[in-house]
Design a protein around this motif. Structure first.
Motif, mmCIF file in Angstrom:
data_model
loop_
_atom_site.group_PDB
_atom_site.id
_atom_site.type_symbol
_atom_site.label_atom_id
_atom_site.label_comp_id
_atom_site.label_asym_id
_atom_site.label_seq_id
_atom_site.Cartn_x
_atom_site.Cartn_y
_atom_site.Cartn_z
ATOM 1 N N PHE A 67 0.872 -1.192 0.000
ATOM 2 C CA PHE A 67 0.000 0.000 0.000
ATOM 3 C C PHE A 67 0.900 1.230 0.000
ATOM 4 C CE2 PHE A 67 -0.110 1.798 4.400
ATOM 5 C CZ PHE A 67 0.705 0.874 5.038
ATOM 6 N N PRO A 68 0.374 2.362 -0.473
ATOM 7 C CA PRO A 68 1.217 3.567 -0.575
ATOM 8 C C PRO A 68 1.775 3.946 0.794
ATOM 9 C CG PRO A 68 -0.882 3.882 -1.705
ATOM 10 C CD PRO A 68 -0.998 2.595 -0.934
ATOM 11 N N PRO B 140 2.431 6.004 3.704
ATOM 12 C CA PRO B 140 1.883 7.299 4.140
ATOM 13 C C PRO B 140 2.932 8.233 4.738
ATOM 14 C CG PRO B 140 1.267 5.570 5.687
ATOM 15 C CD PRO B 140 1.986 4.887 4.561
ATOM 16 N N ASP B 141 4.147 7.738 4.941
ATOM 17 C CA ASP B 141 5.210 8.610 5.445
ATOM 18 C C ASP B 141 5.864 9.424 4.321
ATOM 19 O OD1 ASP B 141 5.046 8.014 8.139
ATOM 20 O OD2 ASP B 141 6.355 6.266 7.959
ATOM 21 N N LEU B 142 5.554 9.066 3.085
ATOM 22 C CA LEU B 142 6.202 9.735 1.954
ATOM 23 C C LEU B 142 5.152 10.325 1.023
ATOM 24 C CD1 LEU B 142 8.808 6.934 1.357
ATOM 25 C CD2 LEU B 142 9.371 9.282 2.002
ATOM 26 N N ILE B 143 5.459 11.479 0.505
ATOM 27 C CA ILE B 143 4.539 12.093 -0.449
ATOM 28 C C ILE B 143 4.874 11.568 -1.847
ATOM 29 C CG2 ILE B 143 4.075 14.159 0.920
ATOM 30 C CD1 ILE B 143 6.317 15.555 -0.514
#
Lengths: 486, 493
Positions: free
Chosen positions: A281-282, A284-287
């Protein structure tokens, strides 16, 4: 390879390439090799509570270079995702990678290799995708029977994974693809791609099918093979294994294999009963990774000459054969060496000839790159000059090569030191020829009876007397003159 | 002119005039933490020596006239999931027993730089998973207003520390309401800043896309001081906003004229909401109108999906974030494990509490192949819809005013076996996290009747992203109009 005409071999390669950065992909720890274990770690590398990843901009730049150089479309937006699994060398319990939206897709390489007839063939191999990811640490099991040790120096080192289409049909094609890929990555300085240091690691997916089948057969994946020779050998072994299975009507089972180079044998690392579920999953700590189109173009404009273009230029400028030019640019170092030698006065065609045959053979035997040897372009140029001017025979030059590669030095000095100068004194050669003719009346007789091969024997005798230091063509001329003229 | 309200201004005055010293403030805080705090299980760890040393250093600066900031020398409490170098960071979990952080959270580093003095670490729901501070390896924290009730959670320890006047200031973290809900239940002010306003570096992650550090105090003005000191871009956090530090405290002027306040229908019509609490909220709205604010009805139609979306996303992220607690490098490791898998299974089985395990299982499930699209991806779509609801609502108003929770503090143990009801207590708070909005809860009176009589009621002010100042300005203006923030447990005013 024992040729299996009844099966078509289908090979796809996944290559993990370490990017040439100073620091890790998401932390400020230094990228190093061979240092004391766990020396290069920060709270991010150790996955301490509260630590967060921050993307290394240099790694992005190098990955973009690799994407452009392999003719990929580099995407202005890509996403880092978490690949979740538990292992002690993976401190966070997930690897940060790219999954649904990778950095680059849809590239290709034109790969040159020798087909079964030994002719140079070019084939286009598709590149499915290139994505960025972090390396894991190392598990060390050698200490004791009970304990394992973890070294996290490598944890978080930046990698790109380059996934090819299943376009290759023989181990030789796979090997050629890898060599080409490595040459390109080194040319654009995306990676040092030092295979011994694990900076260029290959996983080979291999399957067989009957000719004419449109569906791919069940494949196996051979992991982490770290030399070109071993990749080809491992694929050969796996093709042979699968072919035997299929011959006997067995099914190929999906498996992850390892290759034991010492025994030239594959071993099963694990069977894949079910597809792994990494719960991507993407992160969430990185944009999202956003790269402006203008930046991509800027990087494109700044790239050095790529091997394909260099090959064309070398062939064109120096009148080399396509095969020679291709072999030279297969290693950027070799092509650089060639150009430096020519600049130092070496005749281009002779230099290409020597580099792609004699020198290449020596390097292959030793598994070395030219820049890792003691031979420098100037010395190589003067060696060729000695040959061109007849002061050194080709045979003596060949004998001198290993010494020059290992110890370096000035060829001219070495030649006089060893007394390797070609015997070019016509008078001396005449005397030697007369001596040989005098002691070989039978050979003269058969020559005169029409057995022209006898001349070769006589030539050999003269060369022997000069210890190979005479120009064979000249010796032949002298002998022929004496035999035919008298 | 900054707000006259609050402890920071009062204590600053007392410190400057020499009426008190930082050492006396810190000693008093430590003493109260040991007496009242122990009774209520507010702290998990106190820093006696380190705090006293810091106070002595602060006093030296103050007497030399070199105060670092308005916070210099003031005691503060830190939630146990916000790390400080050299201090335990247990997250109220057995799996982090014995763990001491080698580095400071950015928020903590900035407060230390400003001279604030952390006196200890406050109790919480394990890894911030809960709404009651009952899911703690240290046992539940009790509500200072009624020791048989929950202080809310997960930042229950920090809310109770301020409510019981142990410290004037505290930090918490808010993932789905974990600052605002306990602030509401404990009768204090608690603020969740805009996502990315305060660095998450050093906040032990629960759900990375939702977590924010925020302040607790008795007044919005004090929260503003803390927020100003902590906020601003941080290169250690990729999701940190590229914004300079806020300067909200200086802009608090009590002026409500021209402010348009939206009243989202869905937040006033919830089933089972406590009527007496709602009366307090309506009275507060009337007070705001009386001071010049205009109110408009708005609608946030996807509100009813917020809880579901929240628990899918938060648990998915948590299942991955908590994978690092594996018994290999630090924290609890099961003894006598035979092999790697056994080590993992036993360390994690022993180390995590029931609620954390429940959420890891749920999160692992929703990310699994075949379920990802049905759960995680759909929850992300809902998140987008919720964000659009707010965008539409903020076209017609500056801020939203709502109840913070459906009802006042519930009894300890009352919902322990009923996770779904517990999850529903976040119904008014989770949307702000999903949309990344700033929100503050302020006390707006005491419930008038029924079983919850005499317990504090919270009013929530929400703003659009980056409108942290607007949210604090409305809250501060309300507090200038009323004295609910002066109410204390035991009836003293």
């Amino acid at each position: 390879m024992s040729f299996r005409p009844d099966y078509e071999v289908v090979i796809g390669l996944e290559v993990h390439v370490q990017l040439r950065t100073r620091t890790k992909l998401f932390s400020t720890a230094a990228v190093s090799y061979g240092d004391e274990p766990n020396h290069h770690t920060t709270p991010v590398c150790l996955a301490l509570p509260g630590a967060l990843p921050v993307l290394n901009g240099q790694a992005v730049e190098l990955a973009v270079r690799a994407g452009i150089a392999t003719n990929c479309e580099v995407h202005p937006r890509s996403i880092f995702a978490r690949k979740n699994y538990f292992y002690p060398d993976l401190p966070k319990g997930y690897q940060i990678s790219q999954f649904e939206e990778p950095l680059a897709t849809g590239g290709w390489l034109d790969v040159e290799f020798e087909d079964e007839k030994g002719e140079l063939t070019t084939k286009r191999v598709g590149i499915t995708r290139i994505h960025m990811e972090e390396d894991a640490g190392k598990s060390l099991h050698d200490g004791s029977a009970v304990d394992s040790h973890i070294d996290l120096n490598r944890a978080g080192v930046p990698l790109i994974e380059i996934v090819s289409e299943p376009d290759m049909r023989s181990p030789a094609e796979a090997g050629a693809y890898l060599r080409k890929l490595r040459a390109i990555l080194r040319t654009v300085e995306a990676s040092d791609a030092d295979m011994e240091k694990g900076q260029f690691r290959c996983d080979a997916n291999v399957s067989l099918r009957r000719h004419g089948d449109t569906q791919l057969g069940t494949r196996t994946e051979t992991k982490n093979v770290n030399s070109f020779r071993f990749v080809e050998a491992a694929i050969e072994a796996e093709v042979e294994r699968q072919a035997r299975c299929l011959d006997e009507g067995e099914e190929i089972r999906q498996a992850t294999l390892g290759y034991d180079a010492d025994a030239d044998r594959l071993f099963v690392m694990r069977m894949k009963e079910n597809a792994d579920d990494y719960r991507y999953f993407p992160d969430p700590d990185l944009i999202p990774l956003v790269i402006e189109e203008a930046r991509i173009e800027q990087i494109r404009a700044g790239l050095p000459e790529l091997p394909d273009r260099r090959r064309a230029r070398l062939a064109d400028e120096h009148g080399l054969t396509a095969a020679e030019a291709a072999k030279l640019v297969a290693s950027a170092a070799l092509a650089d060496f060639f150009e430096s030698a020519v600049a130092a006065g070496a005749p281009a065609r002779a230099a290409a000839h020597w580099l792609t045959r004699e020198v290449a053979a020596c390097l292959n035997e030793r598994d070395l790159e030219i820049e890792a040897t003691a031979l420098v372009p100037d010395a190589f140029a003067s060696l060729l000059e000695l040959v061109e001017t007849g002061r050194l025979t080709a045979r003596s030059a060949r004998e001198l090569l290993p010494e020059l590669l290992e110890g370096g030095g000035d060829p001219a000095a070495l030649v006089s030191e060893r007394g390797l100068e070609a015997v070019s004194d016509e008078g001396a050669l005449e005397v030697l020829a007369d001596e040989v003719l005098a002691s070989n009346p039978k050979a003269i007789a058969s020559y005169r009876d029409g057995d022209k091969k006898s001349l070769n024997f006589l030539m050999g005798q003269v060369m022997k007397k000069t210890q190979g230091k005479a120009d064979p063509a000249r010796v032949r001329q002298i002998l022929a003159g004496k035999l035919d003229g008298s | 002119m900054p707000s006259p309200l609050g402890e920071v201004a009062r204590l600053r005055e007392a410190l400057t005039s020499g009426e008190t010293t930082s050492s006396r403030l810190v000693d008093a805080a430590l003493a109260a933490a040991e007496a009242v705090g122990e009774d209520l299980s507010v702290f998990t760890h106190l820093r006696h020596e380190a705090a006293r040393e810091a106070a002595a250093a602060a006093d030296a600066r103050l007497s030399a006239g070199r105060a670092r900031s308005v916070l210099d020398g003031l005691p503060i409490a830190l939630k146990d999931n916000i790390v400080q170098a050299g201090e335990p960071a247990g997250c109220a979990s057995r799996i982090l027993e014995g763990y001491v952080s080698p580095f400071d959270a950015t928020a903590v580093a900035r407060l230390l730089e400003a001279g604030a003095i952390p006196i200890g670490r406050t109790n919480m729901d394990e890894f911030a998973m809960g709404s009651s501070t009952e899911n703690s390896v240290h046992g539940p924290t009790r509500n200072p207003w009624d020791r048989d009730r929950s202080p809310g959670g997960s930042s229950g320890g920090s809310a109770a520390a301020v409510a019981a006047d142990i410290v004037p200031l505290a930090l918490g973290s808010d993932t789905g309401g974990s600052i605002r809900q306990p602030a509401s239940l404990c009768g204090v002010v608690g603020m969740k800043p805009t996502y990315g306003r305060v660095s998450r570096w050093g906040l032990v992650a629960f759900a990375s896309s939702l977590d924010q550090i925020g302040p607790f105090a008795h007044t919005a003005a004090d929260c503003a001081v803390l927020l100003d000191a902590m906020s601003g871009h941080d290169a250690h956090d990729s999701t940190s906003l590229p914004e300079p530090p806020l300067q909200t405290a200086a802009g608090l002027n009590g002026d409500l004229s021209g402010r348009v306040i939206g009243l989202p229908r869905e937040y006033y019509e919830a089933e089972g909401a406590d009527a007496s609490s709602l009366e307090c909220v309506h009275a507060a709205v009337a007070a705001l109108e009386g001071a010049g604010a205009k109110t408009v009805p708005v609608s946030l139609p996807h509100t009813r999906y917020a809880i579901a979306a929240y628990y899918l996303i938060a648990n998915a992220e948590a299942s991955s974030n908590l994978a690092r607690f594996d018994g290999v490098r630090y924290g609890h490791r099961a003894a006598g494990a035979s092999g790697l898998t056994d080590l993992y299974e036993r360390s994690r089985s022993e180390g995590f509490g029931a609620e954390v395990k429940r959420r890891i299982l749920l999160g692992t499930y929703v990310l699994s192949a075949g379920y990802y699209d049905a759960y995680y991806r759909r929850a992300q779509k809902l998140r987008t819809l919720l964000r659009r609801d707010f965008e539409a609502a903020f076209e017609s108003c500056d801020v939203l005013v709502t109840p913070t929770t459906p009802e006042p503090a519930f009894r300890l143990g009352e919902r322990a076996d009923d996770p779904l009801t517990m999850y529903l207590s976040d119904v008014y708070t989770v949307s702000a996290n999903l949309a990344g909005l700033p929100g503050v809860s302020i006390p707006c009176g005491l419930a008038g009747g029924g079983l919850a009589a005499g317990l504090p009621v919270g009013l929530q002010v929400l703003g659009p992203p980056l409108a942290d100042a607007a949210v604090l300005e409305v809250a501060d203006a309300y507090q200038r109009l009323t004295d609910h923030h002066q109410a204390r447990p035991g009836g003293s005013r």
